[in-house]
Design an enzyme around this catalytic site. Sequence first.
Site, PDB file in Angstrom:
ATOM      1  N   ASP A  29       0.852  -1.190   0.000  1.00  0.00           N
ATOM      2  CA  ASP A  29       0.000   0.000   0.000  1.00  0.00           C
ATOM      3  C   ASP A  29       0.884   1.235   0.000  1.00  0.00           C
ATOM      4  O   ASP A  29       1.968   1.235   0.610  1.00  0.00           O
ATOM      5  CB  ASP A  29      -0.910   0.031   1.227  1.00  0.00           C
ATOM      6  CG  ASP A  29      -1.977  -1.048   1.182  1.00  0.00           C
ATOM      7  OD1 ASP A  29      -2.461  -1.350   0.085  1.00  0.00           O
ATOM      8  OD2 ASP A  29      -2.322  -1.584   2.250  1.00  0.00           O
ATOM      9  N   ASP A  31      -6.992  -1.356  -4.711  1.00  0.00           N
ATOM     10  CA  ASP A  31      -8.066  -1.018  -3.772  1.00  0.00           C
ATOM     11  C   ASP A  31      -8.963   0.069  -4.360  1.00  0.00           C
ATOM     12  O   ASP A  31     -10.189   0.022  -4.240  1.00  0.00           O
ATOM     13  CB  ASP A  31      -7.488  -0.509  -2.446  1.00  0.00           C
ATOM     14  CG  ASP A  31      -6.683  -1.554  -1.702  1.00  0.00           C
ATOM     15  OD1 ASP A  31      -6.957  -2.752  -1.890  1.00  0.00           O
ATOM     16  OD2 ASP A  31      -5.776  -1.163  -0.942  1.00  0.00           O
TER      17      ASP A  31
END
Length: 216
Positions: free
Chosen positions: A147, A181
Amino acid sequence: MKGYKNPVLLILLVLAVDQISKFWVKLNMTIGQDFNVIGNKVLIHFIENNGMAYGMEFGGESGKLFLSLFRIIAVIGIGYGLHYMIKNKYNRGFILTVALIFAGALGNIIDSTFYGVIFSESNMYTKAVLFPDAGGYSSLFHGKVVDMLYFPLIDGRFPSWFPFWGGEDFLFFRPVFNVADSAISVGVFLILIFQKRYFKETKEEKSSLNSEIIED
């Protein structure tokens, strides 16, 4: 192959941006390192997670394996559904939206399935190495999801009269996430917003197609 071109191109584009960004961060940044894009409100902030989207966790090593296998089964199901929708001429917008969700799910599957095998461990002091001589930091299906997108847009404090959190600090938007995401979230959001249009136009297109078949 008619009808497959645009969904496939969208999937390949999302996967390319997702994986290139993850490879770059993994090979050029250490865990916790920041790179300011727009002041201190739009940042590249490198973290890894063992679980679900936006850094949520799920049940240790066995939970990690279950989650990876579940993701694979889910993406196979989404892929089959996408094929069915294209074949049966569903609404084009709906097809592209599902393709967006499929690409996002597949992007994170690549991390959790292969990254533990092809990368060395990332930590606060050293950057990862691709295909290290000593082998990867984990086994197949046990990789960590990378991330890096972090948007701490509003930093403040709840007023004292505010229920439950009065006087506490707050930060919006706190989660750190990735392109995959984002693709999933945007896809789900678009379905929720445009579901009536998607399904109405799908019914109209299928009715028109059936009429043409009967006339022929």
